[in-house]
Design a protein around this motif. Structure first.
Motif, PDB file in Angstrom:
ATOM      1  N   MET A 156       0.831  -1.202   0.000  1.00 15.24           N
ATOM      2  CA  MET A 156       0.000   0.000   0.000  1.00 15.24           C
ATOM      3  C   MET A 156       0.864   1.250   0.000  1.00 15.24           C
ATOM      4  O   MET A 156       0.565   2.238  -0.668  1.00 15.24           O
ATOM      5  CB  MET A 156      -0.918   0.010   1.244  1.00 15.24           C
ATOM      6  N   TYR A 157       1.953   1.189   0.769  1.00 15.16           N
ATOM      7  CA  TYR A 157       2.849   2.350   0.825  1.00 15.16           C
ATOM      8  C   TYR A 157       3.442   2.627  -0.547  1.00 15.16           C
ATOM      9  O   TYR A 157       3.498   3.765  -1.001  1.00 15.16           O
ATOM     10  CB  TYR A 157       3.963   2.085   1.845  1.00 15.16           C
ATOM     11  N   LYS A 158       3.831   1.545  -1.230  1.00 13.28           N
ATOM     12  CA  LYS A 158       4.450   1.674  -2.531  1.00 13.28           C
ATOM     13  C   LYS A 158       3.503   2.352  -3.516  1.00 13.28           C
ATOM     14  O   LYS A 158       3.899   3.160  -4.343  1.00 13.28           O
ATOM     15  CB  LYS A 158       4.820   0.271  -3.036  1.00 13.28           C
ATOM     16  N   LYS A 159       2.217   2.003  -3.372  1.00 11.25           N
ATOM     17  CA  LYS A 159       1.233   2.594  -4.286  1.00 11.25           C
ATOM     18  C   LYS A 159       0.794   3.984  -3.842  1.00 11.25           C
ATOM     19  O   LYS A 159      -0.067   4.582  -4.466  1.00 11.25           O
ATOM     20  CB  LYS A 159       0.007   1.687  -4.352  1.00 11.25           C
ATOM     21  N   GLY A 160       1.328   4.449  -2.734  1.00  8.21           N
ATOM     22  CA  GLY A 160       0.958   5.792  -2.265  1.00  8.21           C
ATOM     23  C   GLY A 160      -0.338   5.827  -1.481  1.00  8.21           C
ATOM     24  O   GLY A 160      -0.889   6.900  -1.254  1.00  8.21           O
ATOM     25  N   LEU A 161      -0.848   4.664  -1.081  1.00  2.38           N
ATOM     26  CA  LEU A 161      -2.114   4.646  -0.344  1.00  2.38           C
ATOM     27  C   LEU A 161      -1.904   4.958   1.130  1.00  2.38           C
ATOM     28  O   LEU A 161      -2.852   5.163   1.863  1.00  2.38           O
ATOM     29  CB  LEU A 161      -2.797   3.278  -0.480  1.00  2.38           C
ATOM     30  N   ILE A 162      -0.649   4.941   1.566  1.00  3.58           N
ATOM     31  CA  ILE A 162      -0.313   5.331   2.930  1.00  3.58           C
ATOM     32  C   ILE A 162       0.576   6.553   2.826  1.00  3.58           C
ATOM     33  O   ILE A 162       1.414   6.640   1.909  1.00  3.58           O
ATOM     34  CB  ILE A 162       0.425   4.176   3.658  1.00  3.58           C
ATOM     35  N   ASP A 163       0.391   7.480   3.712  1.00  2.00           N
ATOM     36  CA  ASP A 163       1.197   8.700   3.773  1.00  2.00           C
ATOM     37  C   ASP A 163       2.664   8.402   3.495  1.00  2.00           C
ATOM     38  O   ASP A 163       3.312   7.699   4.263  1.00  2.00           O
ATOM     39  CB  ASP A 163       1.009   9.326   5.164  1.00  2.00           C
ATOM     40  N   ARG A 164       3.201   8.942   2.383  1.00  2.00           N
ATOM     41  CA  ARG A 164       4.571   8.615   1.995  1.00  2.00           C
ATOM     42  C   ARG A 164       5.588   9.188   2.982  1.00  2.00           C
ATOM     43  O   ARG A 164       6.723   8.755   3.024  1.00  2.00           O
ATOM     44  CB  ARG A 164       4.885   9.169   0.590  1.00  2.00           C
ATOM     45  N   GLN A 165       5.191  10.203   3.741  1.00  2.32           N
ATOM     46  CA  GLN A 165       6.156  10.822   4.660  1.00  2.32           C
ATOM     47  C   GLN A 165       5.914  10.422   6.106  1.00  2.32           C
ATOM     48  O   GLN A 165       6.300  11.130   7.020  1.00  2.32           O
ATOM     49  CB  GLN A 165       6.086  12.340   4.534  1.00  2.32           C
ATOM     50  N   LEU A 166       5.256   9.286   6.286  1.00  2.00           N
ATOM     51  CA  LEU A 166       4.840   8.926   7.645  1.00  2.00           C
ATOM     52  C   LEU A 166       6.003   8.918   8.630  1.00  2.00           C
ATOM     53  O   LEU A 166       5.847   9.257   9.793  1.00  2.00           O
ATOM     54  CB  LEU A 166       4.117   7.570   7.643  1.00  2.00           C
TER      55      LEU A 166
END
Lengths: 269, 570
Positions: free
Chosen positions: B299-309
């Motif tokens: 999900m992170y890779k696809k940008g579905l999770i805040d990329r700067q978390l």
């Protein structure tokens, strides 16, 4: 100049609407400008009470610190020919600078002296800041010997030499040390956290620290929910702004002492 | 830096505490002024053996209090109230004839813990205080500094208080029982409920999206949010799911935490769970973690999770949601409070809670939290140990359920609307299912306009604010964002949780073991790094296997053994 930006940002937040502040959209200009934070601040009795406690602390702290610092630094600045045992005292002082008793033992001492919950608990444990003493001592040492000799020949006592000759000559250093002391007393929040048991007796910075620090170690859902409801970013910013004002006002007054020393031209060699 | 100093400081305190406590146990001299002489007086006997009987003479007690910001009362009729004279202390004085005098005050949390340690170190603990962790309670007991409350509880805890403790099935009281003696009145941490997914409904409507159920639905919605930019942030500027970086998961009811996604795969990070054969194992090192991490990394890779978390602070996370940069976060049932400000900035913003992602059978699994984290103790030698239970009974039973005096109740309501506490003792005693327990009655009352069936005073005062919110909404007036947040959490979400299929997993261990103080910080740090590295794609999910190996080697294995020993020895 860029070091001013955080300060400007803080001022902007204090004049902004709370919702805008919590959305982080305030940069250097206020968003939806309002004075409501400052209005609330004016009616915050604890803020002003803490403010006065801080002023009181700086006042007494300054007298105690400066007095003791001068009286410690002056003899230490003499050579061991004039002041027998100077080396021993000097080492003691340096030892005390490098090794402190630690928080708990200091706390126990303060408690046993029944200083807890009084303003003296914030002043006496740090009554002789050794870094400043050494600064002052070196300033005294830089004063030409001939000045003291001349005064002695004229019949001045050590007290008179210290007060009438040395102190005016080291005025720039004295002003610097004074500023350090004021800033240190004004900004210290940790002392009160440890030594003051009543929240209403906190000095200003401790009071502000209590408001702005992120509360940790709370797991109780009811308490967490209470915390989620509070959103006071703008009011807290206003408090921080007001609390820095006194220091900003003091600086220009100290400025003139930094300009030049009086040593220049006092002796001809 | 500050945090680090504080932590070192606490550890230091703990060490000194162990040493000094022994030395000061003798300094506790009881001053029995009234107890001895009046032991037979019927008025005293009644006061000492019934929950609500008042003492014939004022009983003074010292207490360690959490600080209250009384300046919030300025401008109200209560201006000038303070820690010893406020609505609560007057109520205690009036009903029980007892008067507090704070020995110390501090903000709840770390500051308060420090003051407690200081009090113990200096050998002067107040008559009553709340200790913030189990280890301190244990030390106090082992050094014989606190009073046995078994009889006090038996005689002076009201029936409802006992019923409330029973609603936890003994889990809570057991925690405070040593050698068969009840040594403290534990707080009860009500169920935080399952993780709740909060989504911007106005965005979903704009894009014609259905309510989410499965993980696929959620991913679809997030993809649409990020790609179609329904909030008008500009292409590519909408942020996906907002996630906490220090507690990616593993805190019960954690804010911005991914508990639900992990539990979908049967993983319970940071929890000591039963592995099915009676052994306690640490959830973060179980094989179920890997597929969950793989999903989240994807999900992170696809940008579905805040990329700067990884670099956000708590303020930043809240700001993303308030400013409309992101329209999705996983929180708990009171998540509406987190985003209440966004309604002020954007009146069209509409947040809706979902119990999601659900597994194939439509259920959501949650792990339960530590049922009690702090403990009310009474100093050994204090002549009225029953004060603790009497105060609890008055505050959490009588005031909440039996008080009928309108004038008194109005004062409490005023206090709570100004968010001022003021109670001398900050613990909470409430039913385990408190947050959805009475939601049906409340809904019925709101529908019929007849609040007479509501049992607790808190509910009655909440009823009025919900009623006003609904009326405002009906008449088209712009409802207050706080009223919205209250209604949305306590009615909408509570009702939804009650009607959902929730499965509970109860962790088997919450305490600390011998090796933990030394080794746990390192292990926690390793774990945190593992989450962040795998999620942000710095390492592949396969690195998890390596983490498990080094976790065990670095002390995890020893601690697991100790935890199992601690459980069996109980």
């Amino acid at each position: 100049m860029s070091c001013l930006i955080p300060l400007v940002n803080l001022v902007a937040i204090s004049f902004s609407d709370n919702a805008a502040a919590s959305a982080n959209i305030v940069s250097i200009f206020p968003v939806n400008p309002t004075f409501s934070s400052y209005e609330k601040l004016l009616s915050d009795t604890q803020f002003w009470r803490s403010f006065m406690i801080s002023v009181e602390r700086v006042f007494f702290g300054l007298i105690v610190n400066m007095g003791l610092m001068i009286l410690t630094a002056y003899p230490l600045s003499k050579s061991s020919r004039q002041f027998r045992g100077q080396k021993v005292y000097m080492n003691l002082v340096i030892f005390a600078m490098l090794f402190s008793g630690g928080l708990i033992p200091t706390f126990m001492v303060v408690k046993e002296l029944h200083l807890l919950d009084s303003i003296w608990a914030l002043i006496l444990p740090g009554a002789v800041p050794i870094g400043n003493v050494i600064l002052l001592m070196n300033a005294f040492r830089a004063v030409p010997k001939s000045l003291e000799e001349a005064a002695t020949i004229d019949g001045a006592t050590q007290w008179r030499i210290l007060v009438r000759i040395y102190l005016p000559v080291v005025m720039p250093t004295l002003a610097t040390v004074m500023l350090f002391t004021i800033v240190a007393h004004w900004n210290d929040y940790f002392g009160a956290l440890v030594y003051i048991n009543k929240a209403s007796n906190y000095p200003l910075q401790t009071y502000i620290q209590q408001l702005s620090v992120e509360v940790q170690n709370i797991t109780d859902p009811q308490k967490l929910m209470e915390l989620a409801k509070v959103s006071d970013k703008t009011l807290n910013a206003a408090k921080i702004v007001v609390s820095t004002l006194p220091l900003l006002i003091i600086y220009p007054f100290m400025q003139k002492y930094f300009v030049s020393g009086i040593v220049v031209g006092s002796v001809k060699e | 830096m500050l945090l680090k100093t504080k932590r070192t400081f606490t550890i230091l305190l703990a060490t000194v505490l162990a040493v000094t406590v022994v030395g000061c146990s003798s300094t506790n001299n009881a001053n029995n002024d009234s107890a001895g002489t009046n032991a037979k007086d019927p008025a005293w006997v009644e006061a000492k053996t019934t929950p609500f009987g008042a003492f014939p003479e004022t009983v003074n007690y010292t207490v360690g209090q959490t600080a209250t910001n009384f300046t919030l009362l300025d401008g109200s009729p209560y201006e000038g109230d303070n820690a010893t004279n406020n609505v609560w202390t007057r109520y205690f004085k009036d009903k029980l004839n007892i008067q507090n005098s704070p020995k110390f005050e501090a903000n709840d949390g770390t500051d308060y813990s420090q003051k407690v340690s200081m009090a113990i170190v200096s050998g002067e603990i107040p008559d009553l205080m709340v200790v913030p962790d189990y280890a301190t309670l244990q030390q106090l007991y082992e050094n014989d500094l606190i009073a046995d409350l078994t009889d006090a509880y038996k005689n002076t805890a009201s029936d409802r208080i006992k019923e409330i403790y029973d609603s936890y099935g003994g889990r809570v009281l057991e925690n405070a029982t040593f050698d068969g003696k009840l040594m403290a009145i534990p707080t009860t941490e009500i169920s935080r409920g399952p993780g709740i997914l909060w989504l911007r409904k106005d965005w979903m409507d704009k894009l014609g999206l259905e309510d989410p159920k499965s993980m696929q639905d959620i991913e679809h919605i997030l993809t649409q949010f990020v790609e179609k930019d329904p909030g008008g942030n500009g292409a590519g500027k909408t942020v996906g799911l907002v996630v906490d970086n220090e507690n990616v998961a593993g805190v019960s009811g954690g804010q911005y935490s991914l508990n639900n996604i992990f539990s979908l795969y049967g993983a319970y990070p940071k929890q000591w769970i039963d592995n099915g054969s009676g052994q306690a194992v640490y959830g973060s090192v179980q094989p179920e973690m890997k597929p969950a991490l793989r999903k989240i990394a994807d999900m992170y890779k696809k940008g579905l999770i805040d990329r700067q978390l990884a670099v956000r602070t708590g303020d930043d996370r809240k700001a993303l949601l308030t400013s409309g940069k992101s329209g999705a976060f996983l929180d708990n049932w009171w998540g509406s409070w987190t985003v209440a400000d966004s309604l002020k900035l954007n009146p069209d913003a509409k947040w809706v809670p979902y119990v999601a992602p659900q597994s194939e059978d439509g259920s959501v699994t949650m792990f339960t939290g530590n049922p009690s984290s702090s403990y009310l103790v009474v100093r050994k030698g204090f002549e009225h140990p029953e004060l603790a239970t009497k105060m609890i009974s008055l505050q959490f039973d009588y005031q909440r359920y039996q008080e009928k005096d309108e004038k008194a109740l109005k004062q409490f309501a005023d206090y709570s609307s100004l968010t001022v506490g003021g109670y001398p003792i900050t613990i909470n005693v409430d039913y385990y299912d408190a947050f959805y327990r009475n939601v049906d009655i409340m809904k019925e009352a709101l529908a019929t306009g007849d609040p007479s069936k509501l049992v607790s005073n808190n509910d009655i005062s909440a009823y009025n604010s919900y009623k006003k919110f609904l009326d405002d909404e009906k008449s088209g007036a712009k409802p207050d964002s706080n009223a919205w947040a209250g209604y949305e959490s306590s009615i909408t979400t509570a009702n939804m949780v009650k009607e959902s299929n929730i499965k509970e997993v109860s962790p088997v261990f919450f305490g600390s073991t011998r090796s933990m103080p030394l080794k746990w910080p390192t292990l926690s740090k390793m774990e945190l790094e593992m989450y962040l590295k795998i999620i942000t794609g710095d390492q592949t999910p396969d690195a998890f296997d390596q983490f498990v190996v080094s976790w065990n080697k670095t002390g995890g294995e020893v601690i697991t053994k100790e935890v199992n020993e601690a459980i069996t020895s109980k």
